[in-house]
Design a protein around this motif. Structure first.
Motif, mmCIF file in Angstrom:
data_model
loop_
_atom_site.group_PDB
_atom_site.id
_atom_site.type_symbol
_atom_site.label_atom_id
_atom_site.label_comp_id
_atom_site.label_asym_id
_atom_site.label_seq_id
_atom_site.Cartn_x
_atom_site.Cartn_y
_atom_site.Cartn_z
ATOM 1 N N ARG A 11 89.024 -23.884 24.542
ATOM 2 C CA ARG A 11 88.893 -22.604 25.224
ATOM 3 C C ARG A 11 88.439 -22.792 26.667
ATOM 4 O O ARG A 11 87.617 -23.654 26.957
ATOM 5 C CB ARG A 11 87.881 -21.742 24.465
ATOM 6 C CG ARG A 11 87.707 -20.350 25.006
ATOM 7 C CD ARG A 11 86.872 -19.508 24.061
ATOM 8 N NE ARG A 11 85.460 -19.861 24.079
ATOM 9 C CZ ARG A 11 84.570 -19.308 24.904
ATOM 10 N NH1 ARG A 11 84.962 -18.410 25.798
ATOM 11 N NH2 ARG A 11 83.292 -19.649 24.842
ATOM 12 N N SER A 12 88.994 -21.970 27.555
ATOM 13 C CA SER A 12 88.519 -21.929 28.940
ATOM 14 C C SER A 12 88.175 -20.490 29.304
ATOM 15 O O SER A 12 88.682 -19.547 28.691
ATOM 16 C CB SER A 12 89.575 -22.488 29.906
ATOM 17 O OG SER A 12 90.732 -21.674 29.911
ATOM 18 N N GLY B 42 89.105 -20.039 34.279
ATOM 19 C CA GLY B 42 89.480 -21.411 33.941
ATOM 20 C C GLY B 42 88.544 -22.455 34.488
ATOM 21 O O GLY B 42 88.773 -23.657 34.273
ATOM 22 N N ASN C 102 85.440 -22.991 33.613
ATOM 23 C CA ASN C 102 84.634 -23.519 32.514
ATOM 24 C C ASN C 102 85.556 -23.785 31.331
ATOM 25 O O ASN C 102 86.398 -22.937 31.002
ATOM 26 C CB ASN C 102 83.545 -22.536 32.090
ATOM 27 C CG ASN C 102 82.402 -22.424 33.078
ATOM 28 O OD1 ASN C 102 81.239 -22.511 32.732
ATOM 29 N ND2 ASN C 102 82.734 -22.209 34.346
ATOM 30 N N TYR C 103 85.404 -24.920 30.695
ATOM 31 C CA TYR C 103 86.314 -25.241 29.600
ATOM 32 C C TYR C 103 85.661 -26.178 28.590
ATOM 33 O O TYR C 103 84.688 -26.880 28.894
ATOM 34 C CB TYR C 103 87.602 -25.866 30.129
ATOM 35 C CG TYR C 103 87.431 -27.230 30.767
ATOM 36 C CD1 TYR C 103 87.699 -28.399 30.056
ATOM 37 C CD2 TYR C 103 87.010 -27.347 32.093
ATOM 38 C CE1 TYR C 103 87.549 -29.651 30.643
ATOM 39 C CE2 TYR C 103 86.860 -28.591 32.690
ATOM 40 C CZ TYR C 103 87.136 -29.731 31.965
ATOM 41 O OH TYR C 103 86.976 -30.963 32.542
ATOM 42 N N GLU D 285 92.396 -30.030 24.984
ATOM 43 C CA GLU D 285 91.645 -28.979 25.660
ATOM 44 C C GLU D 285 91.462 -27.786 24.731
ATOM 45 O O GLU D 285 92.366 -27.416 23.984
ATOM 46 C CB GLU D 285 92.370 -28.535 26.930
ATOM 47 C CG GLU D 285 92.350 -29.560 28.040
ATOM 48 C CD GLU D 285 92.855 -28.975 29.341
ATOM 49 O OE1 GLU D 285 92.251 -27.989 29.827
ATOM 50 O OE2 GLU D 285 93.860 -29.507 29.856
ATOM 51 N N TYR E 142 81.597 -29.678 27.243
ATOM 52 C CA TYR E 142 81.701 -28.397 27.931
ATOM 53 C C TYR E 142 81.595 -28.737 29.406
ATOM 54 O O TYR E 142 80.595 -29.287 29.851
ATOM 55 C CB TYR E 142 80.590 -27.453 27.467
ATOM 56 C CG TYR E 142 80.296 -26.300 28.402
ATOM 57 C CD1 TYR E 142 81.323 -25.576 28.998
ATOM 58 C CD2 TYR E 142 78.982 -25.927 28.663
ATOM 59 C CE1 TYR E 142 81.049 -24.526 29.849
ATOM 60 C CE2 TYR E 142 78.701 -24.867 29.511
ATOM 61 C CZ TYR E 142 79.731 -24.167 30.102
ATOM 62 O OH TYR E 142 79.456 -23.123 30.946
#
Length: 231
Positions: free
Chosen positions: A206-207, A211, A213-214, A204, A158
């Motif tokens: 979820r963001s 965007g 935080n991903y 990749e 994360y």
């Protein structure tokens, strides 16, 4: 007794960078409560991405005060092992207090520079939550984690970054200043770039928060050496 050992570091520049980082995280070690509360859901999502099984060994990199230990223990069960690593003594002390208070016999906490830590046995998965981008040697950390994993294992992260696209990119100077002040953010290296350079596959997830935080999961090759570049 810790199951891991630390290599000697002959590089004075690296030692200086690590000492600056350590001092920063010592300062933040007593101010981490609100971060733990606000990120419970996304950190558990990261643990789920590891697809761990009972009896697995898992590494929690930059473990802080142990905020991920409970979810990781649930994933590996009482026969598994959780090893937390952090640079700051204050974080490690709080993590060990958490382990002792809850009576977790299958959790170990090591104070060490993650780029100089040698793992005596490989891990079935590794986790890092807003940790790698705050380390002064992102490439070194990513390579050490890769080499510490069994074939086909996952490294779930994360992470944080600048706004990647759209009109909100105008906010990036403010976002960068905030990350550098609060999160000790490394502006010189990119986590995704180093993951793609080192691991067999990177996906990749979820963001959110424009965007910035991903979630991302990297995977080692299934069999044999991956042929990853060095240097």
């Amino acid at each position: 007794m810790p199951t891991e050992t630390t290599d000697e570091d002959p590089d004075p520049e690296h030692r200086a960078a690590i000492e600056r980082s350590r001092r920063r995280w010592e300062f933040l070690s007593s101010r981490w409560g609100f971060v733990e509360r606000d990120t419970v859901g996304v950190r558990r999502e990261a643990v789920d991405l590891l697809d761990l099984s009972p009896g697995d060994r898992v590494l929690d990199l930059g473990c802080g005060p142990g905020v991920n230990f409970e979810a990781l223990r649930e994933a590996v069960g009482p026969e598994g092992l959780v090893v937390g690593v952090d640079l700051a003594r204050g974080m490690v002390e709080r993590a060990r207090e958490r382990v002792e208070t809850r009576g977790w016999e299958n959790v170990e906490v090591v104070q060490a520079d993650a780029t100089r830590l040698s793992y005596r046995r490989p891990f079935d998965g590794a986790l890092a939550t807003t940790a790698v981008s705050a380390m002064p040697d992102v490439r070194g950390v990513v390579e050490r984690v890769h080499d510490a994993l069994v074939p086909g294992a996952r490294f779930a992260l994360y992470e944080i970054r600048l706004v990647p696209s759209g009109p909100a990119r105008v906010l990036n100077p403010l976002v960068e200043r905030f990350y550098r002040a609060f999160g000790n953010w490394n502006t010189e290296e990119d986590v995704l770039t180093e993951l793609r350079r080192t691991f067999d596959s990177v996906e990749e997830g979820r963001s959110f928060a424009l965007g910035t935080n991903y979630l991302v999961v990297a995977r080692t090759a299934d069999e044999g050496p991956s042929g990853r570049p060095h240097g």
